[in-house]
Design an enzyme around this catalytic site. Sequence first.
Site, PDB file in Angstrom:
ATOM      1  N   GLN A   1      28.388  14.452  -8.511  1.00 33.92           N
ATOM      2  CA  GLN A   1      28.600  14.426  -9.953  1.00 33.92           C
ATOM      3  C   GLN A   1      30.073  14.710 -10.201  1.00 33.92           C
ATOM      4  O   GLN A   1      30.507  15.856 -10.227  1.00 33.92           O
ATOM      5  CB  GLN A   1      27.661  15.424 -10.631  1.00 33.92           C
ATOM      6  CG  GLN A   1      26.190  15.161 -10.312  1.00 33.92           C
ATOM      7  CD  GLN A   1      25.652  13.869 -10.921  1.00 33.92           C
ATOM      8  OE1 GLN A   1      25.692  13.693 -12.137  1.00 33.92           O
ATOM      9  NE2 GLN A   1      25.175  12.940 -10.087  1.00 33.92           N
TER      10      GLN A   1
ATOM     11  N   ALA B   1      21.279  17.043 -20.083  1.00 34.67           N
ATOM     12  CA  ALA B   1      21.504  16.371 -18.796  1.00 34.67           C
ATOM     13  C   ALA B   1      22.869  15.688 -18.744  1.00 34.67           C
ATOM     14  O   ALA B   1      23.612  15.696 -19.728  1.00 34.67           O
ATOM     15  CB  ALA B   1      20.395  15.357 -18.556  1.00 34.67           C
ATOM     16  N   HIS B   2      23.157  15.092 -17.607  1.00 39.72           N
ATOM     17  CA  HIS B   2      24.487  14.511 -17.405  1.00 39.72           C
ATOM     18  C   HIS B   2      24.754  13.321 -18.318  1.00 39.72           C
ATOM     19  O   HIS B   2      23.881  12.544 -18.623  1.00 39.72           O
ATOM     20  CB  HIS B   2      24.747  14.136 -15.945  1.00 39.72           C
ATOM     21  CG  HIS B   2      23.755  13.245 -15.290  1.00 39.72           C
ATOM     22  ND1 HIS B   2      23.911  12.805 -14.002  1.00 39.72           N
ATOM     23  CD2 HIS B   2      22.590  12.711 -15.722  1.00 39.72           C
ATOM     24  CE1 HIS B   2      22.896  12.047 -13.672  1.00 39.72           C
ATOM     25  NE2 HIS B   2      22.087  11.976 -14.692  1.00 39.72           N
ATOM     26  N   ASN B   3      26.010  13.249 -18.767  1.00 40.66           N
ATOM     27  CA  ASN B   3      26.501  12.138 -19.581  1.00 40.66           C
ATOM     28  C   ASN B   3      25.895  12.066 -20.971  1.00 40.66           C
ATOM     29  O   ASN B   3      26.064  11.067 -21.672  1.00 40.66           O
ATOM     30  CB  ASN B   3      26.305  10.800 -18.847  1.00 40.66           C
ATOM     31  CG  ASN B   3      27.103  10.777 -17.567  1.00 40.66           C
ATOM     32  OD1 ASN B   3      26.557  10.890 -16.472  1.00 40.66           O
ATOM     33  ND2 ASN B   3      28.409  10.716 -17.685  1.00 40.66           N
TER      34      ASN B   3
END
Lengths: 349, 349, 349
Positions: free
Chosen positions: A200, A241-243
């Site tokens: 990541q 969560a990511h993004n």
Amino acid sequence: MAKLTEFSLASLAELLDVELSGDPSVSVSSMATLGRARTGQLSFFSNPRYLADLQKTRASAVILHPDYREKYPGNCLLSASPYLSYAKASRLFEPRPIHTPAIDPRASIHPSARVDATATIHANVVIGANTFIGKAVTVGANSSIGADCRVGEGSVLHPNVVLYQGVNMGKRCCIHSGAVIGSDGFGFAQDDGKHIKIAQLGTVQIGDDVEIGAGSTVDRGALDDTIIEAGVKIDNLVQIAHNVRIGANTLICGCTGIAGSAVIGKNCTIAGGVGISNHVTVADGVTITAMSLVNRSITMQGMYSSGTFLTDTLTWRRNAVRFGQLDNISRRLRKIEKSSDKKDHGAAE
Amino acid sequence: MAKLTEFSLASLAELLDVELSGDPSVSVSSMATLGRARTGQLSFFSNPRYLADLQKTRASAVILHPDYREKYPGNCLLSASPYLSYAKASRLFEPRPIHTPAIDPRASIHPSARVDATATIHANVVIGANTFIGKAVTVGANSSIGADCRVGEGSVLHPNVVLYQGVNMGKRCCIHSGAVIGSDGFGFAQDDGKHIKIAQLGTVQIGDDVEIGAGSTVDRGALDDTIIEAGVKIDNLVQIAHNVRIGANTLICGCTGIAGSAVIGKNCTIAGGVGISNHVTVADGVTITAMSLVNRSITMQGMYSSGTFLTDTLTWRRNAVRFGQLDNISRRLRKIEKSSDKKDHGAAE
Amino acid sequence: MAKLTEFSLASLAELLDVELSGDPSVSVSSMATLGRARTGQLSFFSNPRYLADLQKTRASAVILHPDYREKYPGNCLLSASPYLSYAKASRLFEPRPIHTPAIDPRASIHPSARVDATATIHANVVIGANTFIGKAVTVGANSSIGADCRVGEGSVLHPNVVLYQGVNMGKRCCIHSGAVIGSDGFGFAQDDGKHIKIAQLGTVQIGDDVEIGAGSTVDRGALDDTIIEAGVKIDNLVQIAHNVRIGANTLICGCTGIAGSAVIGKNCTIAGGVGISNHVTVADGVTITAMSLVNRSITMQGMYSSGTFLTDTLTWRRNAVRFGQLDNISRRLRKIEKSSDKKDHGAAE
């Protein structure tokens, strides 16, 4: 030791920018609800449901709307927005530890980190290489801040907070204990049934005036960054969560989870226990009610829901069984309608 | 090192206050399920489903109900409540670190804090001003306890627990790692689209014998306190918002969220993943099934549910689409009923 | 300081075991999405939706499938599995702190613990008696590891992780900050309305290559152990209760809760916010969609769901009210069908 706070009504009226109706020399030293307030306490009235409490309160002064002035004979601070004035007043009475800015000798700060001279770093805080801690920042005990982070002026990290490497946080943010910011997004590629971790490589960008609740988690981006815009308020045990991108001034209540790459608009209200699926887009000004699942994009402002109402379990079970027959029920109804139409048509001939 | 535990059946019978049927000199040093127990281990039988396991077990002794005495030829501890006796026995075999009460030199304790001489404070614990730590309390490593807290006799705080300023905890409480108690409630007033934080001036009151699970969060009150009454047991990752009151001996399972000012009665069982809306009241003795949303008050004892049953996704999707047509389906049915009534009436004429 | 990374396309092709089509001497030093990549960056193309981005990208090289070679004139790394090659490439560019293995002098390690000479133990880590820390393990700052634990070779515990006594973890595991492993299972026996705690005498067994997300909790077993098999990936804020078994390579997304003694098969995908009831068994290869409740065992591979679709709240409320009448609606429909059959039968006579 917390500092002692005591304000005359005259000074409160000035600090809150409201009109005083009553004795300016009366002083108050804390706040309480109408029902529990005693002499020396300030209260507020913003919900007509509590009118009976207003009329019986023993508070030394009450913040209320001018429309209710005649309902209450005591000292008043007259505000067009009593709830907002209460919010502002509450901050005057907040206990604050008296301390001179200092770095506790038990903190571990990398030689290349820059900590402003007006910051307070408590015991056992660990700060990594090249990290910048701004003016008047407080970092609570046992917090761990990775390398290359930036914590803007006036931000408060409560004890036991974790920032991973590279997190960038604006001014006046408040991060509660147990929150983790910048942990790896949940990304894997399949390789013959096994899950190969995707590094990541992004990070987390947090705007000014953001609050993140106790135990909440915000993952770093896979390639781009996860973004929390200015003024966003996140409650406890929320997962981002990511993004994900959260638009400015959006409120997110406890136990909500927002999956990868979802984009939430500005000024939204996401109630508790909501789930938002990955890659979904939610327009500005949307409200989602508690425990709803947003599994498609929402393009128009408004209020949205899913789920069923609560009933006693026996009744619920009977209806839930029928839910499993709904398509069948609908088809049978259609058949009867057709048959009925036909008969009517036949009868008309 | 954990202490070694070994008990003769004679001493176990006495400690558990049950009748021994078998060889009093046999000794056991640990517990296991019927299926896995070996010589030297104690097991228990409380669920008739495991009768086959009972008859094959290699345990040196079994706790069971007198009604099943004839089904098992080995050594027995006869109990009217085998599951309760198992609970009591399990605590005898719990490994406990051997340590003399002490304050680790790496703990940071404010000079004005009072720590009882029989308390154990592990490494890197930080304790704030005026806080009181009672007799035989254990505070695990890397925990942060704010100012003005009170931790009652015999309580255990596992590692990395956080108490904010002013939390008041009773006797024999158990707080698991990652739990955060006393963080700010989620309260804001609107000011022209921005969220003005309301200082959270209350605190958290926790009664005796309360357990709070790993990663759970309990917010402090806005003006009044958040209250967890005696005997309440809270599982992991549970969120309790500001000004909530949880009645005595209520059980709350994992991943449940309780919103602000909700009042939960005594002796309730709240299953996992439940959401309880703000300002809702739940009567004593209520059970809520898993993942239900309590969005209205419950005034009568009983069991309550919401949601739908699990099915394969294709079937579910067909039925879920029909859920979106339910009001229409209901109206069409009503129309047919009316039309049918009319025909019957017409036919009768 | 993170190490600098720069790779020629020739060396990348070799490291990723893919074919290079383009200039082998071009070098890249980081990764980005097609839309954001600039000169000196590597990107990847795996989703046809981004074809326009591919054709406009300024990346110095792109990982793509040979089928798309003709769509892109620039430097390519040709892979039969571009997403997997992206995963592998991402790991080459991951910033890693440069440090020589070391035990920070502020770590507290019990004299009987064994820490491999190649492990890195950060500040304020506390490690209990008899614990074993394997080769090349990293334990982040402010983490607390109990007695009798075992952390296998190459595992990484990020800052502020807690392992209770006796946790056994395999090789190459990754545990994110705030995670708590080995906390007590939620087990009580009733004694006249009070809850008597059942000591949790089991522990947690974690296989190789397991990832556990930030703030997630895994309880120890009551008598037997809680088991997480090799290759399992668990996202943030997930709760795993006592005596659960998770089969190899299963994925569990954020905010999911799994209740006591549930057994989840291998290669399952559990989406976010799912609840799995206690003692339920889920077969291998099952997918559960977001926020479903699994309140019965699943014996066949497939995809399963519960819940309703999201709509605007007004429409939802009308339909949700009808859900509460579903059994009644079904009975009324049946009555009409019977009456209609009877008439048809009568008409036929």
